[in-house]
Structure formats: structure tokens, C-alpha cells
Design an enzyme around this catalytic site. Sequence first.
Site, PDB file in Angstrom:
ATOM      1  N   HIS A 121       4.442  -2.689   2.783  1.00 12.10           N
ATOM      2  CA  HIS A 121       4.542  -4.068   3.271  1.00 12.10           C
ATOM      3  C   HIS A 121       3.928  -5.066   2.299  1.00 12.10           C
ATOM      4  CE1 HIS A 121       0.308  -4.189   4.487  1.00 12.10           C
ATOM      5  NE2 HIS A 121       0.491  -3.116   5.243  1.00 12.10           N
ATOM      6  N   CYS A 143      -1.417   1.867   5.214  1.00 10.58           N
ATOM      7  CA  CYS A 143      -0.113   1.484   4.667  1.00 10.58           C
ATOM      8  C   CYS A 143      -0.206   1.313   3.151  1.00 10.58           C
ATOM      9  CB  CYS A 143       0.352   0.170   5.299  1.00 10.58           C
ATOM     10  SG  CYS A 143       0.763   0.326   7.054  1.00 10.58           S
TER      11      CYS A 143
END
Length: 168
Positions: A121, A143
Site C-alpha cells: 500500500h 504490510c
Amino acid sequence: MYLVKYLFLLAIITPTFVNASVDQLIKAKVDLVVVNKSESSMSIYHQGQKLKTYRIAMGDTPQGHKLKEGDQRTPQGRYTLDYKKSDSAFYKSIHISYPNEEDRLRASALGVSPGGMIMIHGQNPNSPLTPEQAQQFNWTNGCIAVTNKEMDELWRVIEEGTPIEIWP
């Protein structure tokens, strides 16, 4: 001497795409993404040829495989980039198919939840840091983060179903 000539010839006839432009990346379909956690890098490939490498940020505890929800680790292994999320809290995101069956069995044996929602992301919209400053720190919950500009690029060149390998 023959080795030097061979390497020179190989360098001339082998096309190089490392750090290619977005237009070049779009023409060469990305068929593999490789994350090297120890180098804080993510590279995209087409037919074994590295196209581009990105500096990444990960979770606060990047070493080791993700074992359970909340451990701040990024998983290791082979997964699939299975869907894109344009309304992500962190700009845009591409979902990683963690946990797989092995991850679920391991977590079950430990009596914990494996967690999930691991993504590639963009930036944290609430960060006071510039994109370049933010990439110097591991700040995610497991992430893989890139700048928003890089996320736009990845969004255009990575298709759903692309494999991703995450190395220690």
C-alpha cells in the site's frame, strides 16, 4: 579473457529494464514481485528480467515470518496478489493472499489467529513525514509500504493474480 568478452557480449545483447519508466513497465507485463525483507526492497520482474526495484517500509518487527495477528511482521513465502483496493486507508492497496493453508495450520497449532489483510500500500495520510522520510522507517502493521507515486505505478503494472515471493 574469454569470460570478460562473454560478459561484455552478454551485457550488450541482454536488454536491461532496471528502473524502467512506467511506459516501459506497462509494455512488459509484470509476472513476479519479489520482496527482500533484509534489504527493505521490492522488485518487479518480467520473464526473469528485473524491471524495477523499490525501497519499502514494513512492520516494526520485520525479521522472521508472520506467526500471529498483531506481531508486526510481514509474512514470508510465496503468495498471490489477489485483488486491488482503491479505497484503502493508506491511499491504494494490493492484497497479498496471506494467510495460506500452511500459515493457518501453524497459527492453529500455536492457538493464535494468523491475522490477515496484508497489503502492498501507499503512505499513511496522517503522517507528518514526507514520503521519502517515511520510507526510512518500518511503520506498518506487517504490510509493505511504498510512496503514493510508486503505488500509482505499481497499480498500473501489476495485475490481479500476479505471484509474490517474500524472502527473509
